[in-house]
Scaffold this active site. Sequence first.
Site, PDB file in Angstrom:
ATOM      1  N   ASP A   8       0.862  -1.150  -0.110  1.00 19.68           N
ATOM      2  CA  ASP A   8      -0.048   0.146  -0.052  1.00 19.68           C
ATOM      3  C   ASP A   8       0.830   1.310   0.127  1.00 19.68           C
ATOM      4  O   ASP A   8       2.172   1.124   0.428  1.00 19.68           O
ATOM      5  CB  ASP A   8      -0.942  -0.089   1.165  1.00 19.68           C
ATOM      6  CG  ASP A   8      -1.765   1.102   1.594  1.00 19.68           C
ATOM      7  OD1 ASP A   8      -2.316   1.519   0.408  1.00 19.68           O
ATOM      8  OD2 ASP A   8      -1.595   1.766   2.690  1.00 19.68           O
ATOM      9  N   ASP A  10      -0.073   5.020   0.942  1.00 18.14           N
ATOM     10  CA  ASP A  10      -0.491   6.184   2.024  1.00 18.14           C
ATOM     11  C   ASP A  10      -0.419   5.443   3.200  1.00 18.14           C
ATOM     12  O   ASP A  10      -1.056   4.582   3.592  1.00 18.14           O
ATOM     13  CB  ASP A  10      -1.643   6.842   1.737  1.00 18.14           C
ATOM     14  CG  ASP A  10      -1.641   7.766   0.586  1.00 18.14           C
ATOM     15  OD1 ASP A  10      -0.480   8.337   0.382  1.00 18.14           O
ATOM     16  OD2 ASP A  10      -2.553   8.081   0.112  1.00 18.14           O
ATOM     17  N   GLY A  45      -7.330   4.658   3.187  1.00 17.70           N
ATOM     18  CA  GLY A  45      -7.319   3.683   2.149  1.00 17.70           C
ATOM     19  C   GLY A  45      -8.581   3.791   1.364  1.00 17.70           C
ATOM     20  O   GLY A  45      -8.861   2.740   0.673  1.00 17.70           O
ATOM     21  N   ASP A 169      -1.890  -0.714   5.940  1.00 19.40           N
ATOM     22  CA  ASP A 169      -1.991   0.170   7.161  1.00 19.40           C
ATOM     23  C   ASP A 169      -3.579   0.291   7.566  1.00 19.40           C
ATOM     24  O   ASP A 169      -3.894   0.751   8.444  1.00 19.40           O
ATOM     25  CB  ASP A 169      -1.316   1.492   7.037  1.00 19.40           C
ATOM     26  CG  ASP A 169      -2.116   2.675   6.257  1.00 19.40           C
ATOM     27  OD1 ASP A 169      -2.417   2.298   4.999  1.00 19.40           O
ATOM     28  OD2 ASP A 169      -2.349   3.713   6.968  1.00 19.40           O
TER      29      ASP A 169
HETATM   30  P1  B16 Z   1      -6.870  10.554  -4.058  1.00 19.60           P
HETATM   31  P2  B16 Z   1      -3.704   4.271  -0.087  1.00 19.60           P
HETATM   32  C1  B16 Z   1      -5.596   6.219  -0.184  1.00 19.60           C
HETATM   33  O1  B16 Z   1      -4.411   5.756  -0.524  1.00 19.60           O
HETATM   34  C2  B16 Z   1      -5.416   7.160   1.208  1.00 19.60           C
HETATM   35  O2  B16 Z   1      -5.192   6.189   2.185  1.00 19.60           O
HETATM   36  C3  B16 Z   1      -6.869   7.713   1.192  1.00 19.60           C
HETATM   37  O3  B16 Z   1      -6.891   8.426   2.293  1.00 19.60           O
HETATM   38  C4  B16 Z   1      -7.470   8.360   0.139  1.00 19.60           C
HETATM   39  O4  B16 Z   1      -8.650   8.834   0.203  1.00 19.60           O
HETATM   40  C5  B16 Z   1      -7.322   7.519  -1.152  1.00 19.60           C
HETATM   41  O5  B16 Z   1      -5.967   7.215  -1.503  1.00 19.60           O
HETATM   42  C6  B16 Z   1      -7.620   8.451  -2.413  1.00 19.60           C
HETATM   43  O6  B16 Z   1      -6.631   9.314  -2.667  1.00 19.60           O
HETATM   44  O7  B16 Z   1      -7.643  11.489  -3.444  1.00 19.60           O
HETATM   45  O8  B16 Z   1      -5.410  11.004  -3.991  1.00 19.60           O
HETATM   46  O9  B16 Z   1      -7.260   9.647  -5.423  1.00 19.60           O
HETATM   47  O10 B16 Z   1      -3.541   4.141   1.282  1.00 19.60           O
HETATM   48  O11 B16 Z   1      -4.709   3.420  -0.881  1.00 19.60           O
HETATM   49  O12 B16 Z   1      -2.247   4.295  -0.811  1.00 19.60           O
HETATM   50 MG    MG Z   2      -2.716   3.189   3.434  1.00 19.12          MG
END
Ligand code: B16
Ligand code: MG
Length: 215
Positions: A8, A10, A45, A169
């Site tokens: 993953d 973020d 996520g 996470d």
């Molecule tokens: P975006 P991951 C996720 O990334 C984030 O954890 C989540 O908080 C966010 O809303 C989502 O990506 C969408 O992000 O607005 O940049 O498209 O944890 O799956 O890497």
């Molecule tokens: Mg994440």
Amino acid sequence: MIDAVIFDLDGVLVRTDGLHYRAWKVIADAEGIEFDERINDQLRGVSRMESLEIILRRATRAYTPEEKQALAERKNAIYRDLLQSLCPADVLPGVNELLSGLSARDVALAVASSSKNARTILDRCGLTQRFGVIVDGNDISRSKPDPQVFLMAAEKLGIPPERCLVVEDAEAGILAARRAGMHVFGIGTPRNLPGVEPIAESLSQVNVATLIGRN
Ligand code: B16
Ligand code: MG
């Protein structure tokens, strides 16, 4: 036997949750909607539009689909401005060492993220070249906890799900990885990821042997 590790982004490789929080906070404050770091934790996520829906649960009026689209676009513009400050120093402790160790043992590496900004984040942090496969929010039609992002990563790697390990996470991501039939390694605490084993608070506490069970 683990032949691939799917990370993953973020919260595992880089922490952008603080930047997501600042951008959503601008939107929530402008709309007069309660929003704090505890509510922000529920967005880990989860896709952008689903994050907005969670925030709007505390709104005092209904929003049209057009209004929602406009709010999501404004949030993303603010977030992308904040991403301009990201640099290799923002890569979380232990990440580069672990990726080098895995590559040296010919373990295939992928990123599977819900974020549509994943490539920008990886580029800014100097991580893009580390991964053979990157699947992100632009590639998928169903976000975590649906297994689609992980299954797509495994397929592109050419490695069956049961030989893949996912490092995650977020509860939504753990569920997605389990539904994909993959091994899971949690990043967090037993409190925020109950029932997840093995688990570590940070990749700085993890080496190749603890992650994939071989040296
Ligand atoms: P975006 P991951 C996720 O990334 C984030 O954890 C989540 O908080 C966010 O809303 C989502 O990506 C969408 O992000 O607005 O940049 O498209 O944890 O799956 O890497
Ligand atoms: Mg994440």
